[in-house]
Design a protein around this motif. Structure first.
Motif, PDB file in Angstrom:
ATOM      1  N   ASP A 133       3.280  30.844  -2.505  1.00 11.86           N
ATOM      2  CA  ASP A 133       3.981  32.043  -2.769  1.00 11.86           C
ATOM      3  C   ASP A 133       2.849  33.266  -2.834  1.00 11.86           C
ATOM      4  O   ASP A 133       2.688  33.586  -4.177  1.00 11.86           O
ATOM      5  CB  ASP A 133       5.032  31.975  -3.647  1.00 11.86           C
ATOM      6  CG  ASP A 133       5.742  33.502  -3.753  1.00 11.86           C
ATOM      7  OD1 ASP A 133       5.464  34.407  -3.013  1.00 11.86           O
ATOM      8  OD2 ASP A 133       6.380  33.548  -4.506  1.00 11.86           O
ATOM      9  N   GLU A 148       2.414  36.370  -2.421  1.00  8.42           N
ATOM     10  CA  GLU A 148       2.765  37.545  -2.942  1.00  8.42           C
ATOM     11  C   GLU A 148       3.247  37.643  -4.380  1.00  8.42           C
ATOM     12  O   GLU A 148       2.842  38.338  -5.241  1.00  8.42           O
ATOM     13  CB  GLU A 148       3.910  38.216  -2.300  1.00  8.42           C
ATOM     14  CG  GLU A 148       4.731  39.629  -2.629  1.00  8.42           C
ATOM     15  CD  GLU A 148       5.820  40.105  -1.865  1.00  8.42           C
ATOM     16  OE1 GLU A 148       5.960  41.238  -2.035  1.00  8.42           O
ATOM     17  OE2 GLU A 148       6.126  39.664  -0.874  1.00  8.42           O
ATOM     18  N   ALA A 166       0.246  36.894  -6.473  1.00 10.84           N
ATOM     19  CA  ALA A 166      -0.536  38.256  -6.702  1.00 10.84           C
ATOM     20  C   ALA A 166       0.032  38.955  -7.696  1.00 10.84           C
ATOM     21  O   ALA A 166      -0.714  39.523  -8.556  1.00 10.84           O
ATOM     22  CB  ALA A 166      -0.927  38.749  -5.355  1.00 10.84           C
ATOM     23  N   GLU A 167       1.419  39.140  -7.742  1.00  8.37           N
ATOM     24  CA  GLU A 167       2.014  39.994  -8.850  1.00  8.37           C
ATOM     25  C   GLU A 167       1.778  39.426 -10.087  1.00  8.37           C
ATOM     26  O   GLU A 167       1.519  40.205 -11.018  1.00  8.37           O
ATOM     27  CB  GLU A 167       3.575  40.088  -8.499  1.00  8.37           C
ATOM     28  CG  GLU A 167       3.604  40.830  -7.024  1.00  8.37           C
ATOM     29  CD  GLU A 167       5.213  41.008  -6.709  1.00  8.37           C
ATOM     30  OE1 GLU A 167       6.021  40.309  -7.358  1.00  8.37           O
ATOM     31  OE2 GLU A 167       5.597  41.523  -5.682  1.00  8.37           O
ATOM     32  N   ASP A 221      -5.646  38.112  -3.926  1.00  8.65           N
ATOM     33  CA  ASP A 221      -5.485  39.348  -3.552  1.00  8.65           C
ATOM     34  C   ASP A 221      -5.897  39.660  -2.143  1.00  8.65           C
ATOM     35  O   ASP A 221      -5.632  40.479  -1.227  1.00  8.65           O
ATOM     36  CB  ASP A 221      -6.358  40.419  -4.470  1.00  8.65           C
ATOM     37  CG  ASP A 221      -5.598  40.636  -5.653  1.00  8.65           C
ATOM     38  OD1 ASP A 221      -4.593  40.095  -5.837  1.00  8.65           O
ATOM     39  OD2 ASP A 221      -6.219  41.402  -6.518  1.00  8.65           O
ATOM     40  N   HIS A 274      -3.109  38.328  -0.239  1.00 10.17           N
ATOM     41  CA  HIS A 274      -2.000  39.173  -0.234  1.00 10.17           C
ATOM     42  C   HIS A 274      -2.427  40.398   0.571  1.00 10.17           C
ATOM     43  O   HIS A 274      -1.567  41.038   1.104  1.00 10.17           O
ATOM     44  CB  HIS A 274      -1.802  39.666  -1.690  1.00 10.17           C
ATOM     45  CG  HIS A 274      -0.632  40.276  -1.817  1.00 10.17           C
ATOM     46  ND1 HIS A 274      -0.596  41.559  -2.748  1.00 10.17           N
ATOM     47  CD2 HIS A 274       0.593  40.542  -1.265  1.00 10.17           C
ATOM     48  CE1 HIS A 274       0.643  42.165  -2.873  1.00 10.17           C
ATOM     49  NE2 HIS A 274       1.507  41.377  -1.767  1.00 10.17           N
ATOM     50  N   GLU A 294      -1.724  39.852   4.183  1.00  5.93           N
ATOM     51  CA  GLU A 294      -0.198  39.799   4.336  1.00  5.93           C
ATOM     52  C   GLU A 294       0.284  41.284   4.584  1.00  5.93           C
ATOM     53  O   GLU A 294       1.255  41.617   5.363  1.00  5.93           O
ATOM     54  CB  GLU A 294       0.468  38.944   3.260  1.00  5.93           C
ATOM     55  CG  GLU A 294       0.146  37.638   3.573  1.00  5.93           C
ATOM     56  CD  GLU A 294       0.790  36.642   2.690  1.00  5.93           C
ATOM     57  OE1 GLU A 294       1.685  37.213   1.930  1.00  5.93           O
ATOM     58  OE2 GLU A 294       0.983  35.360   2.705  1.00  5.93           O
ATOM     59  N   GLU A 295      -0.138  42.374   3.662  1.00  3.37           N
ATOM     60  CA  GLU A 295       0.343  43.466   3.557  1.00  3.37           C
ATOM     61  C   GLU A 295      -0.194  44.278   4.966  1.00  3.37           C
ATOM     62  O   GLU A 295       0.734  45.158   5.370  1.00  3.37           O
ATOM     63  CB  GLU A 295      -0.280  44.476   2.360  1.00  3.37           C
ATOM     64  CG  GLU A 295       0.469  43.910   1.078  1.00  3.37           C
ATOM     65  CD  GLU A 295      -0.298  44.712  -0.174  1.00  3.37           C
ATOM     66  OE1 GLU A 295       0.782  45.022  -1.011  1.00  3.37           O
ATOM     67  OE2 GLU A 295      -1.278  45.048  -0.036  1.00  3.37           O
ATOM     68  N   ASP A 302       1.984  43.458   7.776  1.00  2.00           N
ATOM     69  CA  ASP A 302       3.286  44.005   7.797  1.00  2.00           C
ATOM     70  C   ASP A 302       3.272  45.445   8.188  1.00  2.00           C
ATOM     71  O   ASP A 302       4.137  45.861   8.904  1.00  2.00           O
ATOM     72  CB  ASP A 302       3.823  44.260   6.056  1.00  2.00           C
ATOM     73  CG  ASP A 302       4.049  43.086   5.517  1.00  2.00           C
ATOM     74  OD1 ASP A 302       4.627  42.083   6.036  1.00  2.00           O
ATOM     75  OD2 ASP A 302       4.331  42.933   4.324  1.00  2.00           O
ATOM     76  N   ARG A 361      -3.861  50.023   2.910  1.00  2.00           N
ATOM     77  CA  ARG A 361      -3.179  49.293   3.919  1.00  2.00           C
ATOM     78  C   ARG A 361      -3.495  49.932   5.370  1.00  2.00           C
ATOM     79  O   ARG A 361      -3.362  49.244   6.362  1.00  2.00           O
ATOM     80  CB  ARG A 361      -1.750  48.909   3.458  1.00  2.00           C
ATOM     81  CG  ARG A 361      -1.606  48.274   2.472  1.00  2.00           C
ATOM     82  CD  ARG A 361       0.062  48.121   2.035  1.00  2.00           C
ATOM     83  NE  ARG A 361       0.951  47.959   3.170  1.00  2.00           N
ATOM     84  CZ  ARG A 361       2.112  48.111   3.198  1.00  2.00           C
ATOM     85  NH1 ARG A 361       2.939  48.198   1.976  1.00  2.00           N
ATOM     86  NH2 ARG A 361       3.042  48.059   4.179  1.00  2.00           N
TER      87      ARG A 361
END
Length: 348
Positions: free
Chosen positions: A87, A89, A92-93, A129, A132, A135-136, A139, A290
Motif C-alpha cells: 500500500d 499511498e 507514504a502517509e 515518495d 507515490h 501514482e499521483e 491520477d 503533480r
C-alpha cells in the motif's frame, strides 16, 4: 510567536509528544503487517529499451519504441498495474506523519536514536515518495484523459498509457517491497520503537507546557516560512519535471501542520488556524508538482507514440490541459503562500 495561550492542565509537553510518537509508531507497524517475503508480481517489468521515469513522475525517452512498447488494442488487463502487497499511498502517509512529528519535536527529544531515525526516515521516504509521486502523476493523467472529448482521441492512447504506467508502477512498487526487506528498514523500526520506549523528552513540568510547545512550534514555523518565501519564485518558470526543489517546502509545511495539530489541545485555536494554513500550503505545492510532472509525461508519451508510428495529436491536446492545470496551480500556490505568511497567523 509573540504570545502564548496558557490553559490549566496537568498535561506536560513530554507526555503530549510521547503520545504523538506512540501513535505514529503504532501506525508504522500497522502499515507493514502484510507479508513481505512473497515475491512481488513483475509481469510488466520494464525492459532496458523502454522509457524511464525520473523524480516525481517525469520521464525521459531516449530510444525508439521497441516492439513490446507498441500497445495491443485488445489488451484490457489492468492486473499488472498493481504490485501485490504494497500500500504505497498508505505507507507514504505513515512515513510522512512520523517524520513530521520527529522533525517538529526534535528540539525536545534527546538521545542518539533520533539522529539515526531521521536519517533512516529520509532514506525510506525517498523510495516510497518516488512510487507515490508516480501514482499521483498517473491520477492527473487519467483525470485529463477522462475529461477529453472522445473525438479527439486518436490512436491507442489508453493502451499506451496503461502499458507505460504498468511497467513504471511495478518497478517503483518492487523498489518499495525490496526496501521493506532490507536491514536499514529493520533498523528504522527498531529506532522508532526505542524512541517511544526510552528516549528522554524535555518539558516535564506542567506549568511550562504552553511555553515549551509554543517555542517548538515557532521553530518549525520559522523554517517553513523561510522556505515558503522562495516557493513561488522557484516554482514559476521551472521546466524540471516534478520540481524536486519543492519537496523540502512540502516537508516543512507538513511538519508545521502536524506539530500544530499535536499542540492544539494546549495552544488552542491559533494552533488550529496555523495547521490549516500549513496544510493548504502543502496541498498547493503537491498539486503544482503533480501538474508539472504530468506535462512532462505527456511530452514523452507523445514521443513514444511518434516512434511507434501512432498519432501524437491527442497527447498535444492533453499537454495543453496539463499546462493550464499547471498555471492554475501556480496561482493557487501564490495564494497559499500569501495566506500562510500573514503575520497575524504566527502570533500565538
Amino acid at each position: 510567536m509573540a504570545k502564548t495561550k496558557t490553559k490549566a492542565s496537568s498535561v506536560t509537553a513530554s507526555t503530549l509528544v510521547l503520545a504523538a510518537l506512540r501513535e505514529r509508531v503504532a501506525a508504522l507497524h500497522a502499515a507493514v503487517e502484510f507479508e513481505t517475503d512473497e515475491p512481488v508480481a513483475a509481469d510488466a517489468a520494464a525492459d532496458d529499451d523502454t522509457a524511464s521515469v525520473e523524480d516525481d513522475g517525469g520521464s525521459s525517452v531516449t530510444v525508439p519504441a521497441a516492439p513490446e512498447e507498441v500497445p495491443d488494442a485488445d489488451d484490457d488487463d489492468d492486473d499488472s498495474v498493481v504490485a501485490a502487497g504494497v500500500d504505497v499511498e498508505g505507507l507514504a502517509e505513515v512515513l510522512s506523519d512520523l517524520d513530521a512529528v520527529v522533525a517538529g519535536f526534535a528540539p525536545l527529544i534527546e538521545g542518539t536514536d533520533i539522529t539515526a531515525l531521521r536519517a533512516e526516515l529520509a532514506w525510506a521516504r525517498a523510495v516510497v515518495d518516488e512510487a507515490h509521486g508516480l501514482e499521483e502523476t498517473v491520477d492527473v493523467l487519467e483525470e485529463l484523459l477522462g475529461g477529453l472529448d472522445p473525438s479527439l482521441r486518436l490512436g491507442p492512447v489508453e493502451q499506451r498509457l496503461r502499458l507505460v504506467v504498468s511497467a513504471r508502477t511495478t518497478e517503483r512498487r518492487d523498489a518499495v517491497a525490496t526496501m521493506l526487506t532490507q536491514p536499514e528498514w529493520t533498523s528504522l523500526v527498531e529506532h522508532a520503537d526505542r524512541l517511544v520506549l526510552t528516549a528522554p523528552i524535555a518539558g516535564t513540568k506542567p506549568k511550562h507546557t504552553a511555553k515549551v510547545l509554543a517555542r517548538t512550534l515557532t521553530t518549525a514555523d520559522e523554517a517553513a516560512r523561510q522556505a515558503a518565501d522562495a516557493a513561488v519564485v522557484e516554482a514559476r518558470g521551472s521546466d524540471r519535471a516534478g520540481d524536486p526543489q519543492l519537496a523540502p517546502v512540502i516537508a516543512a509545511a507538513t511538519t508545521v501542520a502536524t506539530t500544530a495539530r499535536v499542540t492544539q489541545p494546549v495552544l488552542g485555536k491559533d494552533a488550529r488556524k496555523l495547521a490549516r494554513a500549513a496544510d493548504a500550503l502543502a496541498a498547493a505545492l503537491v498539486e503544482r508538482r503533480r501538474s508539472e510532472a504530468a506535462a512532462h509525461w505527456l511530452v514523452d508519451l507523445a514521443d513514444l507514440a511518434h516512434r511507434a508510428g501512432e498519432p501524437s495529436f491527442t497527447y498535444g491536446v492533453l499537454h495543453v490541459g496539463a499546462r493550464t492545470r499547471r498555471e492554475q496551480a501556480d496561482e493557487a500556490l501564490a495564494a497559499a503562500v500569501t495566506a500562510y505568511t500573514k503575520p497575524k497567523l504566527h502570533k500565538l
